[in-house]
Motif scaffolding. Structure first.
Motif, short mmCIF file in Angstrom:
data_model
loop_
_atom_site.label_atom_id
_atom_site.label_comp_id
_atom_site.label_asym_id
_atom_site.label_seq_id
_atom_site.Cartn_x
_atom_site.Cartn_y
_atom_site.Cartn_z
N GLU A 237 0.83 -1.21 0.00
CA GLU A 237 0.00 0.00 0.00
C GLU A 237 0.87 1.26 0.00
N GLN A 238 2.02 1.17 0.63
CA GLN A 238 2.92 2.32 0.69
C GLN A 238 3.90 2.34 -0.49
N PHE A 239 3.65 1.47 -1.48
CA PHE A 239 4.47 1.37 -2.68
C PHE A 239 5.93 1.02 -2.36
N LYS A 240 6.11 0.31 -1.25
CA LYS A 240 7.46 -0.17 -0.89
C LYS A 240 7.56 -1.64 -1.29
N ILE A 241 7.58 -1.86 -2.59
CA ILE A 241 7.51 -3.21 -3.13
C ILE A 241 8.75 -4.02 -2.75
N LYS A 242 9.90 -3.37 -2.79
CA LYS A 242 11.13 -4.06 -2.43
C LYS A 242 11.07 -4.54 -0.99
N GLU A 243 10.54 -3.68 -0.11
CA GLU A 243 10.39 -4.06 1.31
C GLU A 243 9.44 -5.23 1.45
N ALA A 244 8.32 -5.21 0.71
CA ALA A 244 7.34 -6.30 0.77
C ALA A 244 7.98 -7.62 0.33
N ARG A 245 8.74 -7.56 -0.76
CA ARG A 245 9.40 -8.77 -1.26
C ARG A 245 10.45 -9.27 -0.27
N ASN A 246 11.10 -8.32 0.38
CA ASN A 246 12.13 -8.66 1.34
C ASN A 246 11.54 -9.44 2.52
N ILE A 247 10.43 -8.93 3.07
CA ILE A 247 9.75 -9.61 4.19
C ILE A 247 9.27 -10.98 3.75
N PHE A 248 8.66 -11.03 2.56
CA PHE A 248 8.11 -12.29 2.07
C PHE A 248 9.20 -13.34 1.86
N SER A 249 10.30 -12.93 1.22
CA SER A 249 11.35 -13.90 0.89
C SER A 249 12.01 -14.47 2.15
N ARG A 250 11.98 -13.71 3.25
CA ARG A 250 12.63 -14.17 4.48
C ARG A 250 11.68 -14.96 5.39
N THR A 251 10.39 -14.94 5.08
CA THR A 251 9.43 -15.54 6.01
C THR A 251 8.52 -16.60 5.42
N TYR A 252 8.44 -16.71 4.09
CA TYR A 252 7.42 -17.60 3.52
C TYR A 252 7.65 -19.05 3.90
N LYS A 253 8.91 -19.47 4.07
CA LYS A 253 9.18 -20.87 4.41
C LYS A 253 8.65 -21.21 5.79
N VAL A 254 8.60 -20.20 6.67
CA VAL A 254 8.11 -20.43 8.03
C VAL A 254 6.59 -20.40 8.07
N SER A 255 5.99 -19.44 7.37
CA SER A 255 4.57 -19.17 7.58
C SER A 255 3.64 -19.61 6.46
N PHE A 256 4.12 -19.64 5.23
CA PHE A 256 3.22 -19.89 4.11
C PHE A 256 3.55 -21.21 3.44
#
Length: 267
Positions: A237-256
């Motif tokens: 929503e804040q157009f911080k796409i790099k930040e969104a991808r960064n969080i996702f790439s570091r956490t998806y194995k744990v949560s998703f």
């Protein structure tokens, strides 16, 4: 034969008739439901659930006065349970009986500070109205009731309610408020030994360990998944796409772990 009684004092026969009555109710067999509810009440005349379902069944038959009487009977049996109050409010709203509604709300307000059932009832009402600001405030109150509780399960509930409050802030487009609250939740979880290396901070986040040194599970995956999901949405929503991808790439194995969930969030 001797009738068995459960640990909560309920009759085993009463429970059987109640289950059958509920199935009849769902199938629209209201006469059969009432017959089984009468049998249940023969075994336990003070069965709150039997009176509650009896009232709902009578309402389906358009017997509103009798339904109201049954729900009032529930309140006499257990004035701390909210289910019957909720039924009465719905009935009174339909009939435009504002004075009775206000009387019940005053009664519920007197219970509110210590009664989770009441707060959950209020959450449901406000969610139906899509009043996300007030829903968030109610979740905050529920979390406050569990503050500093030593029970790990209750602490986890506290985190869950705070996450839901953050989600409501997101729904109100208070993105910074939601992000700040999630940061506080992660900090609380870290300080209380619930997780290690909490992910979610924008910089230098690490995927949290699912278990501590003793092998004990530290926190519900659902809570972590909620935190990560909201943080990713906020970043988008804040157009911080790099930040969104960064969080996702570091956490998806744990949560998703689900493939469809993973693909959807990645897209």
């Amino acid at each position: 034969k001797t009738e068995k009684t459960g640990a909560d004092g309920t009759s085993s026969f009463e429970q059987v008739y109640l289950v059958i009555a509920f199935q009849d109710y769902k199938l629209g067999k209201y006469e059969e439901a009432i017959d089984n509810l009468k049998l249940a009440l023969n075994h336990d005349k003070n069965s709150y659930d039997a009176h509650l379902l009896y009232g709902a069944t009578l309402l389906k038959q358009d017997q509103k006065q009798k339904a109201e009487k049954k729900w009032k009977e529930c309140i006499k049996i257990n004035p701390d349970r909210v289910d019957a109050y909720s039924k009465l409010i719905s009935l009174y709203q339909e009939e435009g009986r504002e004075d009775e509604i206000e009387e019940i709300k005053k009664k519920l307000d007197s219970m509110g500070k210590k009664n989770f059932d009441y707060l959950r009832f209020e959450v449901k009402q406000k969610m139906n109205e899509k009043n996300w600001e007030e829903v968030g405030q109610l979740y905050g109150k529920m979390a406050k009731l569990l503050e500093n509780d030593p029970d790990p399960k209750k602490r986890e509930k506290e985190y869950e309610y705070l996450c839901r409050k953050a989600e409501c802030l997101y729904m109100c487009y208070d993105l910074n408020g939601a992000k700040d609250l999630l940061g506080k939740v992660l900090k609380m979880m870290n300080e209380k030994g619930t997780i290690k290396n909490p992910a979610g901070s924008v910089k230098n986040e690490e995927t949290p360990s699912d278990k501590d040194k003793s092998g004990k599970k530290e926190v519900s995956q659902n809570i972590m998944k909620t935190i990560y999901t909201i943080m990713i949405k906020i970043s988008i929503e804040q157009f911080k796409i790099k930040e969104a991808r960064n969080i996702f790439s570091r956490t998806y194995k744990v949560s998703f772990k689900g493939k469809n969930e993973y693909k959807l969030l990645k897209i």
